[in-house]
Design a protein around this motif. Structure first.
Motif, PDB file in Angstrom:
ATOM      1  N   LEU A 241      16.380   9.394  61.690  1.00 12.21           N
ATOM      2  CA  LEU A 241      15.305   8.530  62.159  1.00 12.21           C
ATOM      3  C   LEU A 241      15.187   8.608  63.683  1.00 12.21           C
ATOM      4  O   LEU A 241      16.185   8.446  64.393  1.00 12.21           O
ATOM      5  CB  LEU A 241      15.578   7.080  61.751  1.00 12.21           C
ATOM      6  N   PRO A 242      13.999   8.837  64.215  1.00 14.06           N
ATOM      7  CA  PRO A 242      13.822   8.853  65.674  1.00 14.06           C
ATOM      8  C   PRO A 242      14.037   7.448  66.254  1.00 14.06           C
ATOM      9  O   PRO A 242      13.941   6.439  65.539  1.00 14.06           O
ATOM     10  CB  PRO A 242      12.384   9.322  65.856  1.00 14.06           C
ATOM     11  N   GLU A 244      12.348   5.315  68.050  1.00 15.57           N
ATOM     12  CA  GLU A 244      11.315   4.286  67.913  1.00 15.57           C
ATOM     13  C   GLU A 244      11.315   3.681  66.508  1.00 15.57           C
ATOM     14  O   GLU A 244      11.214   2.462  66.341  1.00 15.57           O
ATOM     15  CB  GLU A 244       9.939   4.886  68.220  1.00 15.57           C
ATOM     16  N   PHE A 245      11.430   4.530  65.504  1.00 13.87           N
ATOM     17  CA  PHE A 245      11.442   4.047  64.121  1.00 13.87           C
ATOM     18  C   PHE A 245      12.691   3.204  63.872  1.00 13.87           C
ATOM     19  O   PHE A 245      12.619   2.118  63.289  1.00 13.87           O
ATOM     20  CB  PHE A 245      11.403   5.232  63.141  1.00 13.87           C
ATOM     21  N   ALA A 246      13.848   3.699  64.319  1.00 17.80           N
ATOM     22  CA  ALA A 246      15.098   2.970  64.101  1.00 17.80           C
ATOM     23  C   ALA A 246      15.049   1.578  64.736  1.00 17.80           C
ATOM     24  O   ALA A 246      15.434   0.575  64.124  1.00 17.80           O
ATOM     25  CB  ALA A 246      16.272   3.769  64.651  1.00 17.80           C
ATOM     26  N   ALA A 247      14.559   1.510  65.976  1.00 19.20           N
ATOM     27  CA  ALA A 247      14.528   0.235  66.687  1.00 19.20           C
ATOM     28  C   ALA A 247      13.610  -0.776  66.024  1.00 19.20           C
ATOM     29  O   ALA A 247      13.875  -1.985  66.037  1.00 19.20           O
ATOM     30  CB  ALA A 247      14.101   0.464  68.136  1.00 19.20           C
ATOM     31  N   SER A 248      12.522  -0.312  65.412  1.00 21.61           N
ATOM     32  CA  SER A 248      11.573  -1.239  64.797  1.00 21.61           C
ATOM     33  C   SER A 248      11.890  -1.546  63.331  1.00 21.61           C
ATOM     34  O   SER A 248      11.176  -2.305  62.688  1.00 21.61           O
ATOM     35  CB  SER A 248      10.149  -0.671  64.896  1.00 21.61           C
ATOM     36  N   HIS A 249      12.991  -0.963  62.824  1.00 22.15           N
ATOM     37  CA  HIS A 249      13.352  -1.193  61.421  1.00 22.15           C
ATOM     38  C   HIS A 249      14.817  -1.607  61.274  1.00 22.15           C
ATOM     39  O   HIS A 249      15.480  -1.281  60.299  1.00 22.15           O
ATOM     40  CB  HIS A 249      13.071   0.050  60.579  1.00 22.15           C
ATOM     41  N   GLY A 250      15.326  -2.304  62.277  1.00 28.84           N
ATOM     42  CA  GLY A 250      16.646  -2.923  62.136  1.00 28.84           C
ATOM     43  C   GLY A 250      17.784  -2.247  62.841  1.00 28.84           C
ATOM     44  O   GLY A 250      18.927  -2.697  62.737  1.00 28.84           O
ATOM     45  N   GLY A 251      17.525  -1.153  63.577  1.00 28.21           N
ATOM     46  CA  GLY A 251      18.602  -0.432  64.240  1.00 28.21           C
ATOM     47  C   GLY A 251      18.468  -0.428  65.741  1.00 28.21           C
ATOM     48  O   GLY A 251      17.726  -1.228  66.327  1.00 28.21           O
ATOM     49  N   ALA A 253      17.720   1.678  69.461  1.00 29.02           N
ATOM     50  CA  ALA A 253      16.750   2.655  69.951  1.00 29.02           C
ATOM     51  C   ALA A 253      17.476   3.964  70.247  1.00 29.02           C
ATOM     52  O   ALA A 253      17.682   4.353  71.401  1.00 29.02           O
ATOM     53  CB  ALA A 253      16.050   2.129  71.197  1.00 29.02           C
ATOM     54  N   ALA A 254      17.901   4.631  69.168  1.00 29.04           N
ATOM     55  CA  ALA A 254      18.647   5.888  69.273  1.00 29.04           C
ATOM     56  C   ALA A 254      18.381   6.705  68.023  1.00 29.04           C
ATOM     57  O   ALA A 254      17.963   6.166  66.989  1.00 29.04           O
ATOM     58  CB  ALA A 254      20.142   5.602  69.410  1.00 29.04           C
ATOM     59  N   TRP A 255      18.601   8.010  68.128  1.00 30.49           N
ATOM     60  CA  TRP A 255      18.535   8.819  66.922  1.00 30.49           C
ATOM     61  C   TRP A 255      19.543   8.268  65.923  1.00 30.49           C
ATOM     62  O   TRP A 255      20.703   8.000  66.270  1.00 30.49           O
ATOM     63  CB  TRP A 255      18.827  10.287  67.237  1.00 30.49           C
ATOM     64  N   THR A 256      19.126   8.090  64.687  1.00 33.81           N
ATOM     65  CA  THR A 256      19.905   7.326  63.713  1.00 33.81           C
ATOM     66  C   THR A 256      19.972   8.057  62.373  1.00 33.81           C
ATOM     67  O   THR A 256      18.987   8.634  61.918  1.00 33.81           O
ATOM     68  CB  THR A 256      19.264   5.933  63.507  1.00 33.81           C
ATOM     69  N   SER A 257      21.154   8.020  61.774  1.00 38.02           N
ATOM     70  CA  SER A 257      21.348   8.589  60.430  1.00 38.02           C
ATOM     71  C   SER A 257      21.312   7.469  59.397  1.00 38.02           C
ATOM     72  O   SER A 257      21.970   6.433  59.558  1.00 38.02           O
ATOM     73  CB  SER A 257      22.694   9.318  60.355  1.00 38.02           C
TER      74      SER A 257
END
Length: 336
Positions: A241-242, A244-251, A253-257
């Protein structure tokens, strides 16, 4: 106690290509250690450096505290099992296993006894007089293993030895190799490009890419906590997850697995707990895979894959909500 194998900033070049690029690692005595990576990543060259078939251009290698660079293969207390087995077709099984002892000048009666013991160790007792052409692929693999073990190496090197076997036999041999290593207590260094093989067999795994080690850890470490997008993608399956997507969906603001098996699929009307991330979307693909079903969902930003138990009633174009524990989102570095 010295490590079984130590690499200190080791490099090996072939022309302008750095096949191994500044690799440092310690492999402990009695460890089942896997070198995992795609073709051309440097893992096999590292194995050949341990065996003595290659010499480093830079850096230092030790085997149980003894300097290895410049030492020929026959003076290293290691043996190698190759993918193609390299058995002699004109020799019996027993003669193949005892060949290395014959080269060392061991008396015939002693080498025959040792070959018999080694074959019994790999569950081929009584096969001494067979010809290799009479054996199945799995049996030839066992003969190659017995031939390596009969010399009593301190380190056994395995270069994708199960690659030529069918799936069922490969899984059986994985269990037997792990059991054998545990009973013998010697160091196994295993090269593979098969992620499930490395995860199921090794105590620790070194993941290679472009001649470098990008992560070392236990199988659960590298699977549950990948440090880079490459590791998340290569070891198993992951939604990367890029930020921006991670930060807006519970994670963060970083590249996320986010592993597909950590995701649940619920109706649009479902209430999502506060400690869960979620995203609405439309099912774009349903792939039955036996025990599980792979579901691809197009969210407003990117496709997300979930793996759920088989038997789903979901269909393409269904509108759903994906939800996952926020703790399942593992922030990674920006590296590839």
């Amino acid at each position: 106690m010295s490590p079984a194998v130590r690499f200190q900033n080791v490099s090996r070049r072939f022309g302008s290509v750095r096949a191994v690029d500044g690799v440092s690692l310690d492999i402990e005595p009695g460890e089942f250690f896997a070198l995992l990576g795609p073709s051309g990543s440097g893992k096999t060259t590292c194995l050949r450096l341990i065996a003595g078939f290659e010499q480093p251009d830079e850096g230092h290698i030790e085997i149980f505290g003894e300097t290895a660079e410049g030492l020929p293969p026959y003076r290293r207390n290691v043996n190698t099992v190759f993918q193609d087995y390299a058995l002699f077709p004109h020799m019996t099984v027993g003669e193949n296993v005892a060949y290395g002892l014959m080269i060392k000048g061991v008396a015939k009666s002693e080498r025959e006894a040792k070959a018999k013991d080694a074959l019994a160790m790999v569950k081929l007792g009584g096969y001494e007089t067979r010809r290799t052409a009479q054996l199945s692929g799995g049996q030839r693999q066992r003969v190659a293993l017995a031939r390596a073990l009969v010399n009593g190496p301190k380190v056994l090197l395995l270069d994708e030895p199960l690659g030529a076997l069918d799936l069922k036999l490969r899984e059986q041999m994985q269990e037997e190799l792990r059991s054998l290593q545990t009973s013998l207590g010697i160091t196994f260094v295993f090269v593979t490009h098969d992620q499930s093989e490395a995860l199921s067999m090794a105590n620790r795994v070194a993941i290679f890419n472009d001649g470098k080690i990008v992560q070392i850890g236990t199988p659960s470490d590298v699977y549950e906590r990948p440090k880079s997008r490459f590791v998340a993608d290569f070891v198993g399956s992951s939604n990367v997850l890029p930020p921006e997507f991670a930060a807006s969906h519970g994670g963060m603001a970083a590249w996320t697995s986010l592993r597909p098996e950590r995701i649940r699929i619920v109706p649009e009307t479902a209430i999502v707990p506060s400690d869960y991330g979620h995203a609405k979307g439309v099912v774009t693909a349903v792939s039955y895979q036996g025990a599980a079903t792979r579901i691809t969902v197009a969210t407003d930003k990117l496709p997300v894959v979930a793996t759920i138990p088989a038997g789903t009633s979901l269909n393409k174009d269904d509108r759903v909500v994906l939800m996952w524990p926020k703790s399942a989102m593992v922030a990674m570095g920006d590296g590839a």
